[in-house]
Write an enzyme that holds these catalytic residues in place. Structure first.
Site, PDB file in Angstrom:
ATOM      1  N   ASP A  42       0.850  -1.206   0.000  1.00 18.26           N
ATOM      2  CA  ASP A  42       0.000   0.000   0.000  1.00 18.26           C
ATOM      3  C   ASP A  42       0.882   1.252   0.000  1.00 18.26           C
ATOM      4  O   ASP A  42       0.637   2.213   0.728  1.00 18.26           O
ATOM      5  CB  ASP A  42      -0.968   0.009   1.175  1.00 18.26           C
ATOM      6  CG  ASP A  42      -2.149   0.948   0.941  1.00 18.26           C
ATOM      7  OD1 ASP A  42      -2.502   1.179  -0.227  1.00 18.26           O
ATOM      8  OD2 ASP A  42      -2.723   1.450   1.931  1.00 18.26           O
ATOM      9  N   GLY A  85      -0.962   7.839   5.104  1.00 20.58           N
ATOM     10  CA  GLY A  85      -0.173   7.092   4.125  1.00 20.58           C
ATOM     11  C   GLY A  85       1.264   6.877   4.541  1.00 20.58           C
ATOM     12  O   GLY A  85       1.877   7.720   5.215  1.00 20.58           O
TER      13      GLY A  85
END
Length: 418
Positions: free
Chosen positions: A306, A325
């Site tokens: 990811d 993130g």
């Protein structure tokens, strides 16, 4: 290029060569010979590395780069080079640029920018126009242009009818719908997992229910419509159980888990370090153990880095304001080997190719050469020197890891760390 790989241990459960030490001769991108003590020939580069292991090329089902629009975070060229040196022969690129990849022209642009690289890029097209969740994008045209799936990255489809129509529509061309699971009303203004850690830190919590309720809804829709659904980066034990039950019913559903959810817990948040601010949020130890169980029993199909580069201006902020993130390509393999068996890691880093309709690779004479080269026994502490991305927002800085990729051979190119 023509290449002779010497003394490599094959790690591939699907291959009769699994666990054997062998030489591999590659000519014009094709495996010409596999055997012991193959003699070098003129015109062949000889590759011999310490404790060299080889597997079919790894695939990452969820990476984000910055280009187009956010090249300061990451370019496609550097992102693909980072992927190659991290052991990935193929990546699925999320539609996170500006403009969002929601048309045939956008997919053509991404494919053109990636042409000629050792790591192959497979775009994911936005499910809705602009990833705004209102109108379905040009799915059929994007698939014809090379998109391998459709989803709005880290954005749930609040309108159940849109998701229902999308699932029905893509069946005409065997498309895959990626349905991120989050009920934004339940999430509210939460920024971390709701529990003892969020209470102690005074940060607004996101109940696990926000993911689980949306997964239950999405699975009900899939049961009604049929089609293929992928649930990305699941993060709770209840989510895994819901998917386990759906698979037992025969629903065509797959799911992934992010490396950081398998390795880290919300205890990492105690220093308010925004490198650990991700979506879904890091969860407690019990949830982490449930995810590992889901990997080991096959409920979780894919492990993804990811990888999501965020520039320093959007990460070095107060915790509530920082963007979610973490980058993850460089640390994925080394982090996974700290808790999972090698063969499981390789399986979960390659299974996504089949699920996304991407041509696989086998280690056999006559097959296309598409390899990852690695040493599974190297132990080290992950530092900024190990980061190849333009952005440095890694949740694994300072972590002790095990195993490093040397690089890849793919698309007729050998890419190795210097």
């Amino acid at each position: 290029m023509n290449l002779l790989i010497k003394n490599a241990v094959v790690t591939d459960k699907s291959s009769a060569l699994n666990g054997t030490l062998t030489d591999i001769k590659i000519e014009n991108g094709i495996i010409k010979q596999i055997g012991k003590e193959i003699k070098p020939e003129p015109g062949f580069e000889v590759l011999e590395l310490e404790n060299l292991h080889i597997s079919q090329g790894w695939f990452d089902s969820s990476v984000s780069f910055g280009e187009p629009g956010f090249e300061d975070r990451e370019t496609i060229a550097n992102g693909l080079n980072t992927a190659a040196l991290s052991g990935f022969t193929a990546v699925a690129l999320q539609p996170t640029g500006s403009p969002i990849a929601d048309t045939q022209a956008d997919i053509h642009f991404l494919k053109a920018k990636a042409a000629g690289h050792a790591t192959s890029l497979y775009p994911i097209g936005a499910l809705t126009k602009g990833s705004e969740g209102k109108d379905i994008a040009e799915l059929f045209d994007m698939q014809n242009a090379g998109a391998v799936a459709f989803g709005d990255y880290n954005k749930p489809i609040a309108d159940a009818n849109i998701l229902k129509i999308a699932l029905q529509y893509v069946q005409d061309f065997n498309g895959v719908v990626i349905a991120y699971a989050l009920d934004e009303k339940i999430k509210g203004k939460g920024v971390v997992h709701e529990g003892p850690v969020s209470t102690k830190l005074g940060l607004k919590g996101i109940p696990a229910l926000a993911e689980e309720l949306q997964i239950a809804r999405n699975l009900f829709l899939l049961e009604y419509t049929g089609g293929k659904m992928h649930l990305p980066t699941v993060s709770t034990g209840k989510s895994v159980q819901l998917i386990r039950e759906a698979k037992a019913k025969g629903l065509n559903v797959t799911c992934s888990v992010a490396v950081h959810h398998l390795v880290l817990t919300d205890e990492a948040l105690t220093g308010f370090d925004t490198r650990y601010k991700v979506t879904p949020p890091l969860r407690p130890e019990a949830e982490r153990q449930a995810l590992i169980e889901g990997v080991m029993d096959g409920t979780i199909d894919i492990i993804t880095s990811d990888h999501n580069p965020i520039d320093i201006e959007n990460k070095k902020l107060e915790f509530d304001l920082a963007k979610d993130g973490t980058i993850g390509l460089e640390s994925a393999f080394g982090a996974l080997l700290t808790l999972l068996p090698l063969e499981t890691v390789i399986e979960k880093l390659t299974a996504g190719k089949v699920l996304f309709g991407i041509e696989g690779s086998t280690i056999a004479e006559g097959s296309k050469a598409s390899f990852t080269l690695f040493n599974p026994d190297t132990e080290y502490t992950f530092t900024k020197a190990d980061i190849l991305s333009k952005s440095k927002n890694s949740a694994f800085l300072g972590q002790k890891l095990k195993g490093k990729a040397y690089g890849i051979y793919n698309n007729g190119k050998l890419i190795l760390k210097k």
